[in-house]
Design an enzyme around this catalytic site. Sequence first.
Site, PDB file in Angstrom:
ATOM      1  N   ARG A 149       0.846  -1.208   0.000  1.00 50.30           N
ATOM      2  CA  ARG A 149       0.000   0.000   0.000  1.00 50.30           C
ATOM      3  C   ARG A 149       0.874   1.249   0.000  1.00 50.30           C
ATOM      4  NH1 ARG A 149       1.685   3.143   4.525  1.00 50.30           N
ATOM      5  NH2 ARG A 149       1.015   2.256   6.510  1.00 50.30           N
ATOM      6  N   GLU A 198      -7.096   7.452   7.565  1.00 46.29           N
ATOM      7  CA  GLU A 198      -5.973   8.180   8.179  1.00 46.29           C
ATOM      8  C   GLU A 198      -5.387   9.196   7.197  1.00 46.29           C
ATOM      9  OE1 GLU A 198      -3.095   5.852  10.346  1.00 46.29           O
ATOM     10  OE2 GLU A 198      -1.468   7.092   9.613  1.00 46.29           O
ATOM     11  N   ARG A 213      -5.426   5.899   0.490  1.00 47.23           N
ATOM     12  CA  ARG A 213      -4.538   4.748   0.623  1.00 47.23           C
ATOM     13  C   ARG A 213      -4.784   3.898  -0.612  1.00 47.23           C
ATOM     14  NH1 ARG A 213      -2.527   3.430   5.908  1.00 47.23           N
ATOM     15  NH2 ARG A 213      -1.654   5.391   6.618  1.00 47.23           N
ATOM     16  N   CYS A 239       0.702  10.837   9.373  1.00 45.42           N
ATOM     17  CA  CYS A 239       1.603  10.273  10.390  1.00 45.42           C
ATOM     18  C   CYS A 239       3.036  10.301   9.857  1.00 45.42           C
ATOM     19  CB  CYS A 239       1.177   8.836  10.687  1.00 45.42           C
ATOM     20  SG  CYS A 239       2.205   8.047  11.941  1.00 45.42           S
ATOM     21  N   THR A 269       5.380   8.380  10.303  1.00 41.06           N
ATOM     22  CA  THR A 269       5.926   7.060   9.956  1.00 41.06           C
ATOM     23  C   THR A 269       5.678   6.722   8.484  1.00 41.06           C
ATOM     24  OG1 THR A 269       3.874   5.916  10.502  1.00 41.06           O
ATOM     25  CG2 THR A 269       5.496   6.153  12.274  1.00 41.06           C
ATOM     26  N   ARG A 310       4.100   0.535   2.421  1.00 40.15           N
ATOM     27  CA  ARG A 310       4.199  -0.585   3.362  1.00 40.15           C
ATOM     28  C   ARG A 310       3.900  -1.850   2.576  1.00 40.15           C
ATOM     29  NH1 ARG A 310       2.157  -3.868   7.776  1.00 40.15           N
ATOM     30  NH2 ARG A 310      -0.069  -3.535   7.445  1.00 40.15           N
ATOM     31  N   ARG A 360       3.514  -7.033  12.848  1.00 37.01           N
ATOM     32  CA  ARG A 360       2.201  -6.604  13.358  1.00 37.01           C
ATOM     33  C   ARG A 360       1.331  -7.846  13.549  1.00 37.01           C
ATOM     34  NH1 ARG A 360       0.539  -1.037   9.997  1.00 37.01           N
ATOM     35  NH2 ARG A 360       2.471   0.059  10.412  1.00 37.01           N
ATOM     36  N   GLU A 396      -1.962  -3.080  12.709  1.00 41.32           N
ATOM     37  CA  GLU A 396      -1.242  -2.444  13.792  1.00 41.32           C
ATOM     38  C   GLU A 396      -1.995  -2.534  15.121  1.00 41.32           C
ATOM     39  OE1 GLU A 396      -0.351   1.609  12.949  1.00 41.32           O
ATOM     40  OE2 GLU A 396       1.661   1.235  13.708  1.00 41.32           O
TER      41      GLU A 396
HETATM   42  P1  ADP Z   1      -1.962  -0.040   6.975  1.00 47.17           P
HETATM   43  O1  ADP Z   1      -1.238  -1.167   6.384  1.00 47.17           O
HETATM   44  O2  ADP Z   1      -2.920   0.499   6.005  1.00 47.17           O
HETATM   45  O3  ADP Z   1      -1.046   0.927   7.576  1.00 47.17           O
HETATM   46  P2  ADP Z   1      -3.067  -1.744   9.113  1.00 47.17           P
HETATM   47  O4  ADP Z   1      -1.827  -2.235   9.756  1.00 47.17           O
HETATM   48  O5  ADP Z   1      -4.205  -1.360  10.022  1.00 47.17           O
HETATM   49  O6  ADP Z   1      -2.848  -0.467   8.233  1.00 47.17           O
HETATM   50  O7  ADP Z   1      -3.569  -2.847   8.112  1.00 47.17           O
HETATM   51  C1  ADP Z   1      -4.733  -2.649   7.373  1.00 47.17           C
HETATM   52  C2  ADP Z   1      -5.402  -3.947   6.988  1.00 47.17           C
HETATM   53  O8  ADP Z   1      -4.608  -4.625   6.035  1.00 47.17           O
HETATM   54  C3  ADP Z   1      -5.575  -4.906   8.153  1.00 47.17           C
HETATM   55  O9  ADP Z   1      -6.817  -5.546   8.041  1.00 47.17           O
HETATM   56  C4  ADP Z   1      -4.483  -5.899   7.923  1.00 47.17           C
HETATM   57  O10 ADP Z   1      -4.742  -7.161   8.477  1.00 47.17           O
HETATM   58  C5  ADP Z   1      -4.450  -5.965   6.432  1.00 47.17           C
HETATM   59  N1  ADP Z   1      -3.203  -6.502   5.884  1.00 47.17           N
HETATM   60  C6  ADP Z   1      -1.963  -6.000   5.995  1.00 47.17           C
HETATM   61  N2  ADP Z   1      -1.069  -6.757   5.363  1.00 47.17           N
HETATM   62  C7  ADP Z   1      -1.760  -7.791   4.811  1.00 47.17           C
HETATM   63  C8  ADP Z   1      -1.420  -8.915   4.009  1.00 47.17           C
HETATM   64  N3  ADP Z   1      -0.174  -9.123   3.627  1.00 47.17           N
HETATM   65  N4  ADP Z   1      -2.421  -9.739   3.642  1.00 47.17           N
HETATM   66  C9  ADP Z   1      -3.693  -9.522   4.010  1.00 47.17           C
HETATM   67  N5  ADP Z   1      -4.085  -8.491   4.742  1.00 47.17           N
HETATM   68  C10 ADP Z   1      -3.134  -7.618   5.139  1.00 47.17           C
HETATM   69  C1  CIR Z   2       1.155   4.941  17.468  1.00 50.24           C
HETATM   70  O1  CIR Z   2       1.900   5.859  17.787  1.00 50.24           O
HETATM   71  O2  CIR Z   2       1.290   3.782  17.872  1.00 50.24           O
HETATM   72  C2  CIR Z   2       0.024   5.257  16.518  1.00 50.24           C
HETATM   73  N1  CIR Z   2      -0.172   6.678  16.488  1.00 50.24           N
HETATM   74  C3  CIR Z   2       0.322   4.732  15.124  1.00 50.24           C
HETATM   75  C4  CIR Z   2       1.690   5.070  14.618  1.00 50.24           C
HETATM   76  C5  CIR Z   2       2.065   4.543  13.247  1.00 50.24           C
HETATM   77  N2  CIR Z   2       1.026   3.977  12.508  1.00 50.24           N
HETATM   78  C6  CIR Z   2       0.226   4.564  11.616  1.00 50.24           C
HETATM   79  O3  CIR Z   2       0.407   5.666  11.180  1.00 50.24           O
HETATM   80  N3  CIR Z   2      -0.778   3.832  11.192  1.00 50.24           N
END
Ligand code: ADP
Ligand code: CIR
Length: 387
Positions: A157, A256, A260, A302, A304, A311, A340, A345
Amino acid sequence: MASKKGVLAVGGIVTAVAAYYYLKPSSCPKKMVDQATLSKLEAGFQKLQNAQDCHSLLKKYLTRDVLDQLKTKKTDMGATLLDVIQSGVENLDSGVGIYAPDAQSYKTFAALFDPIIDDYHKGFKPTDKHPQTDFGNIEHFVNVDPKNEYVISTRVRCGRSLKGYPFNPMLTEAQYKEMETKVKGQLATFEGELKGTYYPLLGMDKATQQKLIDDHFLFKEGDRFLQAANACRYWPVGRGIFHNDKKTFLMWVNEEDHLRIISMQKGGDLKEVFGRLVKAVKHIEQKIPFSRDDRLGYLTFCPTNLGTTIRASVHIKLPKLAADRKKLEEVAARYNLQVRGTAGEHTESVGGIYDISNKRRMGLTEYQAVKEMQDGIIELIKMEKSL
Ligand code: ADP
Ligand code: CIR
C-alpha cells in the site's frame, strides 16, 4: 511632535488590549496560543514523564527544552503542539504518538518531528532529502513463497494526500465531501483489471462493513489513536472504499490519509502485487495532484508514512521462529522489518499468522522499500526452514 498626553493615551490603550487578551484567553488573536492549550501541554508533558510504562517516541523526544521551544507556536491554519501530541498523550501505549495536523506542522514543530522521523526511519537527518520517486524494475521482484508453504497473502500500500487540503484534524465537513466527489470521479476512469466500484461508508450496512474489515480489505472503525488525534470528525462523511471485483486493487478514501492505494492477493507473488500497485498509482497520479515536499517526499498525516509511504507486507506463518513473538520481532528488526498482528497495527496474532512489512519508508526509493521486504522475508523463510 506627539504630546505627553497623547503618548500616555496610546500606552494606556496598548496596556488595556494586552490585559484584555491576557485575562480572556479564549479570545486570543489567531497567532497566539491560548492559556488553556498551554496548561494542557504542561499537563500532557507531566503525564508522559510520570508514565513508567510509556515507550513512545513522543516521550523520548519531547524534552522540557523542546516543549518550551514549541509550546507557543502555531501554524497558519491554527494548529498547535497540542494537536500534534494529543494522541500520544491520551494513548500512552503509542509506538510513535504524534501526527501532523497540516503540512506546515512538519516545519513549525520540526524540533519534535525531526528526531522522531530520524529514529523511526532509521537515519533520516534534518539535512537529508528524500529521493525522487523510483518504482524500479518490477522484474526484480519474485514470488517469495512459490510452493505456498508460509505466505498466506501479500499486500503493498501507499498513501497520498490531495494537494491543497490539510490533514484530518483541520478538514471541514464540506472539504471531506468535496474530496470524496473529486476522487470518485477519477476512480471511475480505471480500466481492465483495475476497474471497480466505490462504496461510501455512509449508508453501508454494518454486516457488509464488518465483513470487509474481517477479510482485511477495509480500515477498522474507531481507531483510538486516530480519534484522539481529532482525525475522525464527521465520520463516516466523505469516507469510503473502492475495489475491483476480485478485491486485488483497493483504495481507501479519507481514513488516516486522504488516499490509501492498495494492491493485495493470496499467496506470495510480490511481483504481481507490486506491479499492479505501480500501474494504479501511475494512472491516478495523472489525474489528481498530490502533496509532495522536496525534503520529506509524499506528505502523510503520520510521520511514519512519509517519503515513499510504502508498506509492503506478507501475512505469514513461521511457527518455529514465532514461538516467541519478542524473538520474532528481534530477528525481523535485523532486516529492517516490522511485525504486526493479524488484523494490523496494535493487534495480536490469530492462528499464528503475523503481518511482516518493511519498517522504514523514508530516505530510500519505492523500489528499495519493497526490495527490503522481499529480501528480509526470503531470509526469514530460510531461517524457519533451517530450524
Ligand atoms: P496499513 O497497512 O494500512 O497501515 P493496518 O496495519 O491497520 O494499516 O492494516 C490494514 C489492513 O490490512 C488490516 O486488516 C491488515 O490485516 C491488512 N493486511 C496487511 N497486510 C496484509 C497482508 N499481507 N495480507 C492480508 N491483509 C493484510
Ligand atoms: C502509534 O503511535 O502507535 C500510533 N499513532 C500509530 C503510529 C504509526 N502507525 C500509523 O500511522 N498507522
